[in-house]
Design an enzyme around this catalytic site. Structure first.
Site, PDB file in Angstrom:
ATOM      1  N   SER A  74       0.832  -1.215   0.000  1.00  0.00           N
ATOM      2  CA  SER A  74       0.000   0.000   0.000  1.00  0.00           C
ATOM      3  C   SER A  74       0.865   1.263   0.000  1.00  0.00           C
ATOM      4  CB  SER A  74      -0.892   0.014   1.236  1.00  0.00           C
ATOM      5  OG  SER A  74      -1.569   1.243   1.312  1.00  0.00           O
ATOM      6  N   LYS A  92     -14.087  -3.997   2.260  1.00  0.00           N
ATOM      7  CA  LYS A  92     -14.893  -2.769   2.105  1.00  0.00           C
ATOM      8  C   LYS A  92     -16.402  -2.943   2.320  1.00  0.00           C
ATOM      9  CE  LYS A  92     -11.694  -0.324  -0.862  1.00  0.00           C
ATOM     10  NZ  LYS A  92     -11.413   0.237  -2.190  1.00  0.00           N
ATOM     11  N   ASN A 116     -14.767   2.883   2.508  1.00  0.00           N
ATOM     12  CA  ASN A 116     -13.299   2.848   2.457  1.00  0.00           C
ATOM     13  C   ASN A 116     -12.661   3.760   3.502  1.00  0.00           C
ATOM     14  OD1 ASN A 116     -13.762   5.388   1.209  1.00  0.00           O
ATOM     15  ND2 ASN A 116     -11.800   5.242   0.175  1.00  0.00           N
ATOM     16  N   ASP A 131     -14.003   6.703  -2.439  1.00  0.00           N
ATOM     17  CA  ASP A 131     -13.507   6.100  -3.689  1.00  0.00           C
ATOM     18  C   ASP A 131     -14.222   6.655  -4.919  1.00  0.00           C
ATOM     19  OD1 ASP A 131     -11.567   4.358  -2.773  1.00  0.00           O
ATOM     20  OD2 ASP A 131     -12.942   2.665  -2.556  1.00  0.00           O
ATOM     21  N   GLY A 180     -16.071  -4.221  -3.630  1.00  0.00           N
ATOM     22  CA  GLY A 180     -16.348  -2.895  -3.085  1.00  0.00           C
ATOM     23  C   GLY A 180     -15.886  -1.772  -4.005  1.00  0.00           C
ATOM     24  N   ALA A 181     -14.710  -1.927  -4.603  1.00  0.00           N
ATOM     25  CA  ALA A 181     -14.199  -0.884  -5.500  1.00  0.00           C
ATOM     26  C   ALA A 181     -15.077  -0.798  -6.751  1.00  0.00           C
ATOM     27  CB  ALA A 181     -12.754  -1.195  -5.882  1.00  0.00           C
ATOM     28  N   PRO A 206     -20.008 -14.761 -11.194  1.00  0.00           N
ATOM     29  CA  PRO A 206     -21.046 -13.966 -11.861  1.00  0.00           C
ATOM     30  C   PRO A 206     -22.197 -13.512 -10.966  1.00  0.00           C
ATOM     31  CG  PRO A 206     -20.911 -16.196 -12.775  1.00  0.00           C
ATOM     32  CD  PRO A 206     -19.777 -16.056 -11.845  1.00  0.00           C
TER      33      PRO A 206
HETATM   34  P1  ATR Z   1     -12.878  -4.863  -2.684  1.00  0.00           P
HETATM   35  O1  ATR Z   1     -14.129  -4.862  -1.876  1.00  0.00           O
HETATM   36  O2  ATR Z   1     -11.787  -4.112  -2.031  1.00  0.00           O
HETATM   37  O3  ATR Z   1     -13.085  -4.472  -4.129  1.00  0.00           O
HETATM   38  P2  ATR Z   1     -13.249  -7.682  -3.031  1.00  0.00           P
HETATM   39  O4  ATR Z   1     -14.659  -7.553  -2.595  1.00  0.00           O
HETATM   40  O5  ATR Z   1     -12.422  -8.839  -2.516  1.00  0.00           O
HETATM   41  O6  ATR Z   1     -12.397  -6.388  -2.655  1.00  0.00           O
HETATM   42  O7  ATR Z   1     -13.227  -7.660  -4.622  1.00  0.00           O
HETATM   43  C1  ATR Z   1     -12.130  -8.055  -5.378  1.00  0.00           C
HETATM   44  C2  ATR Z   1     -12.571  -8.216  -6.823  1.00  0.00           C
HETATM   45  O8  ATR Z   1     -11.475  -8.717  -7.605  1.00  0.00           O
HETATM   46  C3  ATR Z   1     -13.701  -9.204  -7.021  1.00  0.00           C
HETATM   47  O9  ATR Z   1     -14.479  -8.791  -8.134  1.00  0.00           O
HETATM   48  C4  ATR Z   1     -12.935 -10.507  -7.334  1.00  0.00           C
HETATM   49  O10 ATR Z   1     -13.691 -11.471  -8.036  1.00  0.00           O
HETATM   50  P3  ATR Z   1     -14.607 -12.526  -7.201  1.00  0.00           P
HETATM   51  O11 ATR Z   1     -15.863 -11.799  -6.842  1.00  0.00           O
HETATM   52  O12 ATR Z   1     -14.831 -13.629  -8.174  1.00  0.00           O
HETATM   53  O13 ATR Z   1     -13.793 -12.939  -6.013  1.00  0.00           O
HETATM   54  C5  ATR Z   1     -11.863  -9.940  -8.225  1.00  0.00           C
HETATM   55  N1  ATR Z   1     -10.673 -10.788  -8.362  1.00  0.00           N
HETATM   56  C6  ATR Z   1      -9.731 -11.023  -7.423  1.00  0.00           C
HETATM   57  N2  ATR Z   1      -8.744 -11.797  -7.930  1.00  0.00           N
HETATM   58  C7  ATR Z   1      -9.072 -12.067  -9.222  1.00  0.00           C
HETATM   59  C8  ATR Z   1      -8.464 -12.801 -10.292  1.00  0.00           C
HETATM   60  N3  ATR Z   1      -7.306 -13.426 -10.128  1.00  0.00           N
HETATM   61  N4  ATR Z   1      -9.087 -12.830 -11.493  1.00  0.00           N
HETATM   62  C9  ATR Z   1     -10.259 -12.186 -11.680  1.00  0.00           C
HETATM   63  N5  ATR Z   1     -10.890 -11.480 -10.723  1.00  0.00           N
HETATM   64  C10 ATR Z   1     -10.319 -11.410  -9.507  1.00  0.00           C
END
Ligand code: ATR
Length: 290
Positions: A19, A70, A91, A106, A133-134, A157
């Site tokens: 970070s 988040k 966030n 964000d 969350g993002a 999905p």
């Molecule tokens: P945040 O809330 O901070 O955005 P999160 O809820 O863990 O964190 O979301 C991470 C996103 O990255 C999700 O859309 C996740 O997909 P899943 O919902 O299937 O977990 C996606 N993501 C993380 N690693 C990935 C990868 N290697 N390939 C494709 N999508 C990925």
């Protein structure tokens, strides 16, 4: 210099070692003459409740919340601001008398970063990669700024479908459509505006991109990757190699950080020269890390 009276803030995430927020906020504190220290706090998903409660007990003035907490963190707050209610993710936490209040900076950060890069959303066909969350913040920006359509594509999905239905209801327009990430190969059209909001490609997994299919990249006009470390992600390289324009996540990080810093320090406004200098220093730091 940290004193006995310093305000303490921090960032909770997993992983957190890459970070740039501690560097950014300590820079803001030093340059604006604010007595505040900011620390990285690695927290595993099953320890989030304890971490938030512990941070409050330890007297933390504020926190940032990042991947993957988040949405989950919303359960542990005393109050939630409208900015976070609208997005459905938090966030930034601000200390109050009875617990932390959750905000979302964000969406405002992404909107300002896109405006400053002269990226128009109005009337555009968009693709949003990710549904965490993002992604919620990005989807709100795209819907609010008048995107013509938004395909939300995610590895899982059901999350993309839920996010799309939720926002379609909220905005009273059926512009978002959720699907599996693999659907990117079947979507018709070209000149898409794409926002990449997954954590794929983030350090320490910089050798990955959420989509590998080269034909997908041919159909991108402009892309914004929310990931800022590394400064140029594999996703951005693929977009550029296919002839599109790609913006990294550094400016979004910077502007969401400015809003959070000002929430923790009422009465302090970061000047444009401090913000400009922070951007230069953060870019240098990222380059030194890569
Ligand atoms: P945040 O809330 O901070 O955005 P999160 O809820 O863990 O964190 O979301 C991470 C996103 O990255 C999700 O859309 C996740 O997909 P899943 O919902 O299937 O977990 C996606 N993501 C993380 N690693 C990935 C990868 N290697 N390939 C494709 N999508 C990925």
């Amino acid at each position: 210099m940290i004193s006995g009276k310093s305000k303490v803030c921090g960032v909770i995430g997993c992983p957190i070692g890459h970070s740039l927020s501690p560097f950014m906020h300590n820079f803001f504190s030093e340059k604006s003459g604010t007595d505040m220290a900011y620390v990285p706090l690695p927290v595993e998903p099953d320890r989030l409740f304890e971490a938030v409660r512990g941070a409050y007990a330890l007297g933390f003035s504020g926190m940032n919340i990042t991947v993957p907490h988040k949405q989950e963190v919303m359960k542990y707050l005393a109050d939630i601001d409208q900015s976070a209610e609208t997005v459905g993710a938090v966030n930034t936490l601000v200390r109050q008398e009875n617990g932390f209040k959750g905000y979302n900076t964000d969406a405002a950060g992404l909107k300002r970063a896109m405006q400053e890069a002269n990226i128009t959303i109005q009337g555009r066909s968009c693709i949003l990669l990710g549904a965490g969350g993002a992604a919620m913040a990005a989807a709100c920006v795209l819907a609010e700024e008048g995107a013509a359509s938004v395909y939300v594509l995610n590895r899982t999905p059901v999350r993309a479908i839920a996010l799309s239905e939720n926002l379609n209801r909220r905005f009273g327009r059926r512009i978002l459509k959720g699907a599996d990430l693999t659907a990117c190969s079947d979507i018709k059209g070209s000149d898409f505006l794409v926002v990449q909001s997954t954590s794929a490609g983030m350090e320490p997994r910089a050798d990955t991109a959420p989509v590998e299919d080269p034909s997908f990249y041919q159909r991108i006009h402009t892309a914004v990757d929310i990931v800022y470390n590394p400064a140029e992600t594999k996703f951005m390289r693929c977009v550029k190699e296919a002839g599109g324009r790609a913006l990294g996540g550094l400016d979004m990080l910077l502007y969401q950080g400015v809003s959070a810093f000002e929430l923790w320090n009422p009465g302090v406004t970061l000047s444009s020269s401090i913000i400009k200098e922070a951007r230069v220093r953060m870019r240098e730091r990222l380059e030194a890390l890569s």
